[in-house]
Scaffold this active site. Sequence first.
Site, PDB file in Angstrom:
ATOM      1  N   ALA A  26      -3.114  29.373  -8.084  1.00 25.26           N
ATOM      2  CA  ALA A  26      -1.973  28.788  -7.381  1.00 25.26           C
ATOM      3  C   ALA A  26      -2.287  27.319  -7.127  1.00 25.26           C
ATOM      4  CB  ALA A  26      -1.722  29.522  -6.071  1.00 25.26           C
ATOM      5  N   MET A  27      -1.609  26.414  -7.819  1.00 29.16           N
ATOM      6  CA  MET A  27      -1.917  24.986  -7.765  1.00 29.16           C
ATOM      7  C   MET A  27      -0.843  24.228  -6.997  1.00 29.16           C
ATOM      8  SD  MET A  27      -3.372  24.302 -11.620  1.00 29.16           S
ATOM      9  CE  MET A  27      -3.984  22.667 -11.170  1.00 29.16           C
ATOM     10  N   GLY A  29      -1.134  20.981  -6.287  1.00 31.98           N
ATOM     11  CA  GLY A  29      -1.210  19.562  -6.629  1.00 31.98           C
ATOM     12  C   GLY A  29      -2.220  18.813  -5.797  1.00 31.98           C
ATOM     13  N   GLY A  30      -2.802  19.488  -4.817  1.00 28.94           N
ATOM     14  CA  GLY A  30      -3.826  18.880  -3.972  1.00 28.94           C
ATOM     15  C   GLY A  30      -5.216  19.048  -4.557  1.00 28.94           C
ATOM     16  N   VAL A  31      -6.196  18.460  -3.888  1.00 22.19           N
ATOM     17  CA  VAL A  31      -7.556  18.469  -4.420  1.00 22.19           C
ATOM     18  C   VAL A  31      -8.177  19.862  -4.374  1.00 22.19           C
ATOM     19  CG1 VAL A  31      -8.609  17.814  -2.200  1.00 22.19           C
ATOM     20  CG2 VAL A  31      -9.807  17.291  -4.341  1.00 22.19           C
ATOM     21  N   ASP A  32      -7.867  20.671  -3.360  1.00 24.53           N
ATOM     22  CA  ASP A  32      -8.518  21.974  -3.207  1.00 24.53           C
ATOM     23  C   ASP A  32      -8.190  22.919  -4.366  1.00 24.53           C
ATOM     24  OD1 ASP A  32      -9.623  21.171  -0.731  1.00 24.53           O
ATOM     25  OD2 ASP A  32      -7.776  21.707   0.303  1.00 24.53           O
ATOM     26  N   LEU A  52       4.434  26.202  -7.567  1.00 28.79           N
ATOM     27  CA  LEU A  52       5.742  26.622  -7.076  1.00 28.79           C
ATOM     28  C   LEU A  52       6.531  25.409  -6.607  1.00 28.79           C
ATOM     29  CD1 LEU A  52       4.789  29.761  -4.956  1.00 28.79           C
ATOM     30  CD2 LEU A  52       5.362  29.619  -7.386  1.00 28.79           C
ATOM     31  N   CYS A 120       4.956  31.617   4.606  1.00 28.95           N
ATOM     32  CA  CYS A 120       4.940  31.218   3.203  1.00 28.95           C
ATOM     33  C   CYS A 120       3.846  31.965   2.445  1.00 28.95           C
ATOM     34  CB  CYS A 120       4.743  29.707   3.090  1.00 28.95           C
ATOM     35  SG  CYS A 120       4.760  29.102   1.387  1.00 28.95           S
ATOM     36  N   GLY A 144      -6.865  27.703  -3.302  1.00 27.41           N
ATOM     37  CA  GLY A 144      -7.781  26.711  -2.736  1.00 27.41           C
ATOM     38  C   GLY A 144      -7.959  26.842  -1.238  1.00 27.41           C
ATOM     39  N   CYS A 217       5.312  21.409   4.794  1.00 25.73           N
ATOM     40  CA  CYS A 217       5.808  20.768   3.564  1.00 25.73           C
ATOM     41  C   CYS A 217       7.268  20.354   3.652  1.00 25.73           C
ATOM     42  CB  CYS A 217       5.581  21.681   2.364  1.00 25.73           C
ATOM     43  SG  CYS A 217       6.538  23.212   2.368  1.00 25.73           S
TER      44      CYS A 217
END
Length: 380
Positions: A26-27, A29-32, A52, A120, A144, A217
């Site tokens: 599950a990405m 877009g953050g660094v983790d 997502l 969420c 992450g 978010c």
Amino acid sequence: MSLDTATPLNSLGIAKPVSETRVVVAMSGGVDSSVVAAMLADEGYDVVGVTLQLYDHGAALAKKGACCAGIDIHDARRVAEEMGFPHYVLDYENIFRDAVIDEFADSYLAGATPVPCIRCNERVKFKDLLETARDLDADCMATGHYIQRKTGPHGAELHSAADANRDQSYFLFSTTQQQLDFLRFPLGHLASKDETRALAAKYGLPVAMKPDSQDICFVPNGDYASVIEKLRPGAAEPGEIVDIDGNVLGNHKGVIHYTIGQRRGLGIGGLVDPLYVVKLDVDNRRVIVGPKELLATRIVPVREVNWLGDETFENVTEREIMVKVRSTRPPRPAILRALSPSTAEVELLTPEEGVSPGQACVFYETGGSRIFGGGWIHAG
């Protein structure tokens, strides 16, 4: 075809060769999550990145240039290209609105203080996305999050992250046992966020120094009230600020602007002793204020309990545990009493201030790192 029982477990605890083990990451877009994807791809796993699209900031906030969601998707895609694994973007806006945003708005209107990040995880990421991972024939799904999954005598257990400052257990208490069996959290053992960023630099990821997201978010500027007013026009109806005896002390511009325990911004200066919001009377549009001692709570009613202990929850008649009633507070000693399969009473050994309906009450092992689940605080 059955697997050879002699096949050793790989680093994800699965009895398959690494190259034959498919992991959906599950990405965000953050660094983790980017580090998780890069690390697993580097190890040789069959990685599939999924991002997502949950929210259109520009449309929802009526703001030009609010493209945070688009930037995050772009960053996730760049990481996938860099590491050479497939990446998909799924449009979950309708699911997210129905499962998270609408309840967030309605809870605020009802005088509660909701935690949408938990909903969420519970209703979108660990439900719909997890099912998508199964549909993609994944052997597990990795995220992450800073939390640990350990194997105990009765199966997978949830434990706090090694780095207490990054621990996200409060937001993941509603993870079910079935979900936990399928999930993996490769960052939970790291000692600090610096280690995560060092790994990002090692893999040459473009997000290595990307700052952490601090806000919900869909509330990118932290202004809950303005978002709720857009979602529920007319929600911010004015009313009275009264003391516990009903004496009118001032006026407010809408109950949604206040939370239990709030002291600042009441607009009723000139008092000898400070007053705090002790109750929100939504039906009568009243904000009720009182002295600090009225905020102290000992008995906390909890519902929608998710139990991750080894015994049946109904058998928990009187158990000493540690609990968190706010994400920013350390666990405190308490007694847990099950009232039904999904409701409980938590007795805090030391009263806490500002316990608010809509927040989570998370159960922790006394003297250890294990998380036994938790539930939602309600008004009783």
